[in-house]
Motif scaffolding. Structure first.
Motif, PDB file in Angstrom:
ATOM      1  N   TYR A 186      15.357 -24.202  30.438  1.00 18.93           N
ATOM      2  CA  TYR A 186      14.937 -22.859  30.827  1.00 18.93           C
ATOM      3  C   TYR A 186      14.804 -22.715  32.344  1.00 18.93           C
ATOM      4  CZ  TYR A 186      12.428 -18.446  30.924  1.00 18.93           C
ATOM      5  OH  TYR A 186      12.060 -17.151  31.179  1.00 18.93           O
ATOM      6  N   LYS A 187      14.339 -23.756  33.031  1.00 18.72           N
ATOM      7  CA  LYS A 187      14.146 -23.672  34.486  1.00 18.72           C
ATOM      8  C   LYS A 187      15.300 -24.293  35.280  1.00 18.72           C
ATOM      9  CE  LYS A 187      11.214 -27.738  34.535  1.00 18.72           C
ATOM     10  NZ  LYS A 187       9.878 -28.268  34.706  1.00 18.72           N
ATOM     11  N   PHE A 188      16.362 -24.702  34.618  1.00 18.71           N
ATOM     12  CA  PHE A 188      17.545 -25.281  35.260  1.00 18.71           C
ATOM     13  C   PHE A 188      18.296 -24.219  36.050  1.00 18.71           C
ATOM     14  CE2 PHE A 188      22.151 -25.999  35.013  1.00 18.71           C
ATOM     15  CZ  PHE A 188      22.261 -27.234  35.598  1.00 18.71           C
ATOM     16  N   PRO A 189      18.829 -24.520  37.230  1.00 17.37           N
ATOM     17  CA  PRO A 189      18.676 -25.732  38.028  1.00 17.37           C
ATOM     18  C   PRO A 189      17.584 -25.574  39.091  1.00 17.37           C
ATOM     19  CG  PRO A 189      20.464 -24.448  38.946  1.00 17.37           C
ATOM     20  CD  PRO A 189      19.892 -23.659  37.783  1.00 17.37           C
ATOM     21  N   GLN A 190      17.012 -26.671  39.456  1.00 19.08           N
ATOM     22  CA  GLN A 190      16.036 -26.679  40.533  1.00 19.08           C
ATOM     23  C   GLN A 190      16.708 -26.904  41.887  1.00 19.08           C
ATOM     24  OE1 GLN A 190      12.564 -26.125  39.958  1.00 19.08           O
ATOM     25  NE2 GLN A 190      13.542 -25.435  38.086  1.00 19.08           N
ATOM     26  N   SER A 191      17.906 -27.493  41.868  1.00 15.69           N
ATOM     27  CA  SER A 191      18.692 -27.725  43.077  1.00 15.69           C
ATOM     28  C   SER A 191      20.155 -27.884  42.665  1.00 15.69           C
ATOM     29  CB  SER A 191      18.224 -28.987  43.814  1.00 15.69           C
ATOM     30  OG  SER A 191      18.570 -30.147  43.060  1.00 15.69           O
ATOM     31  N   ILE A 192      21.034 -27.953  43.638  1.00 11.93           N
ATOM     32  CA  ILE A 192      22.471 -28.103  43.350  1.00 11.93           C
ATOM     33  C   ILE A 192      22.766 -29.453  42.667  1.00 11.93           C
ATOM     34  CG2 ILE A 192      23.159 -29.045  45.592  1.00 11.93           C
ATOM     35  CD1 ILE A 192      25.152 -26.367  43.780  1.00 11.93           C
ATOM     36  N   GLN A 193      21.918 -30.449  42.907  1.00 10.58           N
ATOM     37  CA  GLN A 193      22.114 -31.777  42.309  1.00 10.58           C
ATOM     38  C   GLN A 193      21.379 -31.939  40.976  1.00 10.58           C
ATOM     39  OE1 GLN A 193      20.746 -31.555  45.539  1.00 10.58           O
ATOM     40  NE2 GLN A 193      22.653 -31.808  46.635  1.00 10.58           N
ATOM     41  N   ASP A 194      20.622 -30.936  40.580  1.00 10.42           N
ATOM     42  CA  ASP A 194      19.801 -31.030  39.376  1.00 10.42           C
ATOM     43  C   ASP A 194      20.657 -31.239  38.134  1.00 10.42           C
ATOM     44  OD1 ASP A 194      17.510 -30.986  37.800  1.00 10.42           O
ATOM     45  OD2 ASP A 194      17.416 -28.808  37.700  1.00 10.42           O
ATOM     46  N   GLU A 195      20.116 -32.004  37.203  1.00  7.81           N
ATOM     47  CA  GLU A 195      20.699 -32.123  35.876  1.00  7.81           C
ATOM     48  C   GLU A 195      19.568 -32.259  34.872  1.00  7.81           C
ATOM     49  OE1 GLU A 195      23.272 -35.597  35.690  1.00  7.81           O
ATOM     50  OE2 GLU A 195      21.640 -36.818  34.957  1.00  7.81           O
ATOM     51  N   VAL A 196      19.808 -31.761  33.686  1.00 11.15           N
ATOM     52  CA  VAL A 196      18.883 -31.933  32.577  1.00 11.15           C
ATOM     53  C   VAL A 196      19.567 -32.883  31.616  1.00 11.15           C
ATOM     54  CG1 VAL A 196      17.729 -30.808  30.648  1.00 11.15           C
ATOM     55  CG2 VAL A 196      17.859 -29.653  32.863  1.00 11.15           C
ATOM     56  N   ARG A 197      18.848 -33.944  31.240  1.00 13.11           N
ATOM     57  CA  ARG A 197      19.467 -35.003  30.445  1.00 13.11           C
ATOM     58  C   ARG A 197      18.577 -35.346  29.253  1.00 13.11           C
ATOM     59  NH1 ARG A 197      23.064 -38.441  32.653  1.00 13.11           N
ATOM     60  NH2 ARG A 197      23.643 -40.173  31.335  1.00 13.11           N
TER      61      ARG A 197
END
Length: 142
Positions: A50-61
């Protein structure tokens, strides 16, 4: 070509952990795998989507098991941005770690938009509260 989707279904299991069947398709490839997890893990995954992305490098895994056979299965669902202008995808990989001709594995990507991943998070959190019907998410519906 079939439509892309991710689906989760709670299977009957008498424990605090849930037995869940996950299936997905990118329209060309598909896979299904059941696994065990706690509902709070799925709720946390939903919050992260729901809060993705926090930054350009962010990933949810979300990853359970491994492919070496030390576990009964391997499940990976990973959301990430694949370029600098914010195009997103979800990686889906499963392996049943079975022996010989019963072995099955798949790995593919579902192209989508950030808003659709956020919507997946919202749907997942609602499903954890009321898992009586399967959750089916489409990358083209927000």
């Amino acid at each position: 070509m079939a439509n892309a989707f991710i689906s989760l279904k709670r299977l009957l299991y008498d424990d605090l952990a849930w037995r869940v069947e996950i299936s997905a398709s990118n329209g060309y490839f598909s896979g299904v795998q059941d696994f065990y997890t706690y509902p709070e893990n799925l709720d946390a995954l939903g919050a992260d989507f729901y809060k993705f992305p926090q930054s350009i490098q962010d990933e949810v895994r979300f990853e359970l098991g491994d492919r070496t056979g030390k576990w009964a299965y391997f499940v990976l669902v990973r959301a990430f941005l694949f370029d600098s202008v914010g195009h997103a995808a979800i990686e889906f990989a499963v392996d049943n770690n079975a022996m010989s001709i019963d072995h099955a594995q798949t790995s593919f990507f579902i192209r989508t938009e950030v808003a659709a991943i956020n919507n997946l998070g919202q749907q997942l959190r609602a499903w954890v509260v009321a898992p009586d019907k399967p959750l089916t998410w489409s990358p083209h519906t927000t």
